[in-house]
Design a protein around this motif. Structure first.
Motif, PDB file in Angstrom:
ATOM      1  N   ALA A   1       0.889  -1.236   0.067  1.00 43.78           N
ATOM      2  CA  ALA A   1       0.053  -0.139   0.041  1.00 43.78           C
ATOM      3  C   ALA A   1       0.925   1.187  -0.088  1.00 43.78           C
ATOM      4  N   GLY A   2       0.377   2.268  -0.542  1.00 40.46           N
ATOM      5  CA  GLY A   2       0.985   3.618  -0.803  1.00 40.46           C
ATOM      6  C   GLY A   2       1.474   4.275   0.584  1.00 40.46           C
ATOM      7  N   ASP A   3       0.615   4.270   1.649  1.00 37.48           N
ATOM      8  CA  ASP A   3       0.921   4.842   2.965  1.00 37.48           C
ATOM      9  C   ASP A   3       0.032   3.925   4.054  1.00 37.48           C
ATOM     10  N   ARG A   4       0.455   4.141   5.431  1.00 33.05           N
ATOM     11  CA  ARG A   4       0.138   3.578   6.329  1.00 33.05           C
ATOM     12  C   ARG A   4      -1.417   3.492   6.605  1.00 33.05           C
ATOM     13  N   LEU A   5      -2.200   4.627   6.327  1.00 34.29           N
ATOM     14  CA  LEU A   5      -3.439   4.521   6.453  1.00 34.29           C
ATOM     15  C   LEU A   5      -4.087   3.998   5.526  1.00 34.29           C
ATOM     16  N   GLN A   6      -3.951   3.837   4.353  1.00 31.23           N
ATOM     17  CA  GLN A   6      -4.362   2.919   3.271  1.00 31.23           C
ATOM     18  C   GLN A   6      -4.050   1.460   3.906  1.00 31.23           C
ATOM     19  N   ARG A   7      -3.111   0.970   4.402  1.00 32.92           N
ATOM     20  CA  ARG A   7      -2.672  -0.155   4.488  1.00 32.92           C
ATOM     21  C   ARG A   7      -3.302  -0.888   5.760  1.00 32.92           C
ATOM     22  N   TYR A   8      -3.579  -0.048   6.673  1.00 31.65           N
ATOM     23  CA  TYR A   8      -4.202  -0.348   8.304  1.00 31.65           C
ATOM     24  C   TYR A   8      -5.645   0.025   8.429  1.00 31.65           C
ATOM     25  N   TRP A   9      -6.237   0.865   7.646  1.00 31.95           N
ATOM     26  CA  TRP A   9      -7.660   1.056   8.184  1.00 31.95           C
ATOM     27  C   TRP A   9      -8.577   0.001   8.023  1.00 31.95           C
ATOM     28  N   ARG A  10      -8.307  -0.684   7.073  1.00 31.95           N
ATOM     29  CA  ARG A  10      -9.518  -1.833   6.712  1.00 31.95           C
ATOM     30  C   ARG A  10      -9.346  -2.765   7.794  1.00 31.95           C
TER      31      ARG A  10
END
Length: 99
Positions: free
Chosen positions: A3-12
């Motif tokens: 994923a491009g950033d941590r938010l995109q990687r971890y929110w789901r």
């Protein structure tokens, strides 16, 4: 798959864990407690809110389902370097073939 950033990687994943390990059990425990002690107002409150609660949890789990399908397509696209077809695309392709 990266994923491009941590938010995109971890929110789901956090969303899924919060929904299935916190919210659903909290509502279930609250309802079962009201039933166990015979708290009439609590039971009546849950009965009146049952439609709203079903809609709420249906929408929340629907978002989670869309995420799972989308993330699978993202991983397939990264692995094959081609955009994976969606379910809607497959249905349209099948209907067009029949004509």
């Amino acid at each position: 798959m990266a994923a491009g950033d941590r938010l995109q990687r971890y929110w789901r994943p956090i969303y899924a864990l919060e929904l299935s390990l916190l919210e659903c059990p909290a509502f279930a425990v609250t309802l079962l407690h009201a039933l166990w002690i015979g708290h009439g107002a609590g039971i009546e409150g849950f009965a009146q809110l049952s439609g709203l609660l079903m809609t709420y949890f249906g929408a929340r789990f629907g978002v989670l389902g869309v995420y799972v399908g989308g993330r699978t397509r993202e991983k397939q696209a990264c692995a094959t370097e081609q955009i994976a077809p969606s379910v809607v695309n497959e249905i349209v392709r099948a209907v067009v073939k029949k004509k």
